[in-house]
Motif scaffolding. Structure first.
Motif, PDB file in Angstrom:
ATOM      1  N   VAL A 147       0.778  -1.097   0.060  1.00 47.85           N
ATOM      2  CA  VAL A 147       0.019  -0.104   0.028  1.00 47.85           C
ATOM      3  C   VAL A 147       0.960   1.293   0.068  1.00 47.85           C
ATOM      4  O   VAL A 147       0.529   2.198  -0.370  1.00 47.85           O
ATOM      5  CB  VAL A 147      -0.887   0.214   1.224  1.00 47.85           C
ATOM      6  N   ASP A 148       2.053   0.891   0.275  1.00 48.34           N
ATOM      7  CA  ASP A 148       2.923   2.353   0.570  1.00 48.34           C
ATOM      8  C   ASP A 148       3.910   2.490  -0.673  1.00 48.34           C
ATOM      9  O   ASP A 148       4.687   3.117  -0.830  1.00 48.34           O
ATOM     10  CB  ASP A 148       3.851   2.318   1.873  1.00 48.34           C
ATOM     11  N   SER A 149       3.547   1.473  -1.746  1.00 49.86           N
ATOM     12  CA  SER A 149       4.667   1.485  -2.933  1.00 49.86           C
ATOM     13  C   SER A 149       4.448   2.634  -3.894  1.00 49.86           C
ATOM     14  O   SER A 149       3.445   3.424  -3.801  1.00 49.86           O
ATOM     15  CB  SER A 149       4.318   0.110  -3.703  1.00 49.86           C
ATOM     16  N   ALA A 150       5.703   3.005  -4.329  1.00 48.87           N
ATOM     17  CA  ALA A 150       5.385   4.060  -5.168  1.00 48.87           C
ATOM     18  C   ALA A 150       4.297   4.265  -6.245  1.00 48.87           C
ATOM     19  O   ALA A 150       3.743   5.211  -6.714  1.00 48.87           O
ATOM     20  CB  ALA A 150       6.885   4.456  -5.738  1.00 48.87           C
ATOM     21  N   PRO A 151       4.323   2.868  -7.017  1.00 48.70           N
ATOM     22  CA  PRO A 151       3.257   2.784  -8.018  1.00 48.70           C
ATOM     23  C   PRO A 151       1.749   3.226  -7.546  1.00 48.70           C
ATOM     24  O   PRO A 151       1.121   4.015  -8.188  1.00 48.70           O
ATOM     25  CB  PRO A 151       3.353   1.493  -8.599  1.00 48.70           C
ATOM     26  N   LEU A 152       1.400   2.587  -6.387  1.00 47.10           N
ATOM     27  CA  LEU A 152       0.154   3.134  -5.977  1.00 47.10           C
ATOM     28  C   LEU A 152      -0.049   4.197  -5.441  1.00 47.10           C
ATOM     29  O   LEU A 152      -0.921   5.000  -5.790  1.00 47.10           O
ATOM     30  CB  LEU A 152      -0.289   2.076  -4.556  1.00 47.10           C
ATOM     31  N   ARG A 153       0.981   4.869  -4.934  1.00 43.81           N
ATOM     32  CA  ARG A 153       1.026   6.344  -4.349  1.00 43.81           C
ATOM     33  C   ARG A 153       0.846   7.272  -5.758  1.00 43.81           C
ATOM     34  O   ARG A 153      -0.020   8.217  -5.865  1.00 43.81           O
ATOM     35  CB  ARG A 153       2.186   6.736  -3.642  1.00 43.81           C
ATOM     36  N   GLY A 154       1.718   7.009  -6.763  1.00 46.80           N
ATOM     37  CA  GLY A 154       1.238   7.652  -8.122  1.00 46.80           C
ATOM     38  C   GLY A 154      -0.064   7.463  -8.638  1.00 46.80           C
ATOM     39  O   GLY A 154      -0.515   8.497  -9.217  1.00 46.80           O
ATOM     40  N   LEU A 155      -0.514   6.402  -8.459  1.00 45.00           N
ATOM     41  CA  LEU A 155      -1.855   6.403  -8.988  1.00 45.00           C
ATOM     42  C   LEU A 155      -2.993   6.990  -8.207  1.00 45.00           C
ATOM     43  O   LEU A 155      -3.772   7.736  -8.843  1.00 45.00           O
ATOM     44  CB  LEU A 155      -2.272   4.624  -8.868  1.00 45.00           C
ATOM     45  N   VAL A 156      -2.812   6.996  -6.987  1.00 49.08           N
ATOM     46  CA  VAL A 156      -3.797   7.849  -6.230  1.00 49.08           C
ATOM     47  C   VAL A 156      -3.653   9.427  -6.505  1.00 49.08           C
ATOM     48  O   VAL A 156      -4.522  10.091  -6.460  1.00 49.08           O
ATOM     49  CB  VAL A 156      -3.372   7.742  -4.486  1.00 49.08           C
ATOM     50  N   ARG A 157      -2.419   9.736  -6.519  1.00 51.69           N
ATOM     51  CA  ARG A 157      -2.144  11.104  -6.911  1.00 51.69           C
ATOM     52  C   ARG A 157      -2.674  11.405  -8.229  1.00 51.69           C
ATOM     53  O   ARG A 157      -3.204  12.309  -8.602  1.00 51.69           O
ATOM     54  CB  ARG A 157      -0.451  11.568  -6.950  1.00 51.69           C
ATOM     55  N   HIS A 158      -2.658  10.619  -9.133  1.00 48.42           N
ATOM     56  CA  HIS A 158      -3.109  10.869 -10.656  1.00 48.42           C
ATOM     57  C   HIS A 158      -4.350  11.132 -10.600  1.00 48.42           C
ATOM     58  O   HIS A 158      -5.059  11.779 -11.457  1.00 48.42           O
ATOM     59  CB  HIS A 158      -2.774   9.604 -11.460  1.00 48.42           C
TER      60      HIS A 158
END
Length: 319
Positions: free
Chosen positions: A25-36
């Protein structure tokens, strides 16, 4: 997330699970998706982060709205967003299959699903066994009495397969065809007059292979819904008398690996002390071409990222 080591003490298993959930849940890809999608990644302890992601995904990525998967709405996404979603799903382990981590397991469990998936997963289980995977217990093929949709029946008919009525019918037909068996050696069940209350068990004994049990589970909330994945896993565990230290291999589709792996940790690994590996069907195998995989859209991946978040939240709440 790939597995839980049943040899570890319970406290260490919980720590391992927590660490693996954090990493996902703290991975960069998931963070980036939430931000997008216009969000800020939640802050706080793991419970707070999971709650925040659950709420965010409900607002942005829930295209089912309580409906079955074939009835989910497909969102309209621009090409850049679609590419980002696919890249994120790949990084989160939802696109490419991986082989089993072990050469031998106590049990091999095939999870049901939509009709085409049932056929492909049973075929993949047979492929693994014939390729040398050792199973000392049984092959369990788990489903429910969920009626097939018109789309599923058409898919089966187009492939020249019997037009079965329910999910467990498709699984049973696939077992008979793939394992070359005609009739169950043992069978039991209860017809309660309603599919949410009923159950059935049919065990086949193919020559030279472990016994194959096709099991349809009742719902744990029959007044509200049909049996879901966790219901089928719990029901099977009670039937097979799952023991501490048993290693179990779960077969599903790559897109469902994170969420169904967490379901299995919650319903099997923690209560019974067994080990869990979860793998997705390899779509490149020629012997699965009788029924091609359904096209997976960006909307489907977003929906199943949400499913994984919800399953991880339920697992964290239990452990």
């Amino acid at each position: 997330m790939r597995g839980a080591d049943a040899a570890l003490p319970t406290g260490l298993v919980a720590e391992q699970i927590t660490a693996e959930i954090w990493a996902w849940v703290d991975s960069a890809p998931l963070r980036g998706l939430v931000r997008h999608f216009g969000g800020d990644h939640p802050v706080g302890d793991l419970a707070a982060v999971l709650a925040g992601l659950d709420d965010f995904s409900a607002r942005h990525w829930d295209f089912r709205q309580g409906r079955e998967r074939p009835d989910a709405r497909e969102p309209v996404l621009d090409p850049g967003t679609a590419e980002l979603v696919l890249g994120t799903a790949t990084a989160l382990g939802m696109v490419h299959p991986v082989p089993p981590a072990r050469a031998a397991y106590a049990h091999l469990v095939v999870l049901g699903g939509l009709a085409h998936a049932c056929v492909r997963r049973v075929g993949y289980a047979a492929h693994l066994l014939r390729a040398g995977l050792a199973v000392s217990g049984e092959v369990a093929v788990l489903g429910s009495f969920r009626p097939l949709s018109d789309w599923e029946r058409r898919t089966l008919a187009d492939a020249g397969l019997p037009a079965d009525e329910t999910e467990v019918d498709v699984l049973d037909t696939a077992v008979r065809r793939v394992f070359g068996v005609d009739a169950p050696a043992e069978q039991a069940g209860v017809d309660a007059g309603h599919p949410h209350h009923s159950w059935s068990s049919r065990t086949y004994r193919p020559a030279g292979l472990p016994p194959v049990r096709v099991l349809a589970a009742p719902s744990s909330e029959p007044d509200r819904r049909r049996a879901h994945t966790a219901d089928t896993q719990r029901f099977w565990a009670g039937h097979v008398q799952l023991a501490p230290g048993d290693e179990v291999l779960m077969v599903t589709a790559p897109i469902y690996v994170p969420f169904q792996h967490c379901d299995a940790l919650r319903t099997l690994a923690l209560p019974y002390g067994c080990g869990i590996d979860t793998v997705g069907v390899d779509p490149g195998l020629a012997d699965l071409a009788v029924l091609p995989e359904q096209t997976l859209t960006p909307g489907r991946y977003l929906q199943e990222i949400r499913s994984a978040i919800r399953s991880m939240r339920a697992l964290h709440d239990l452990r």
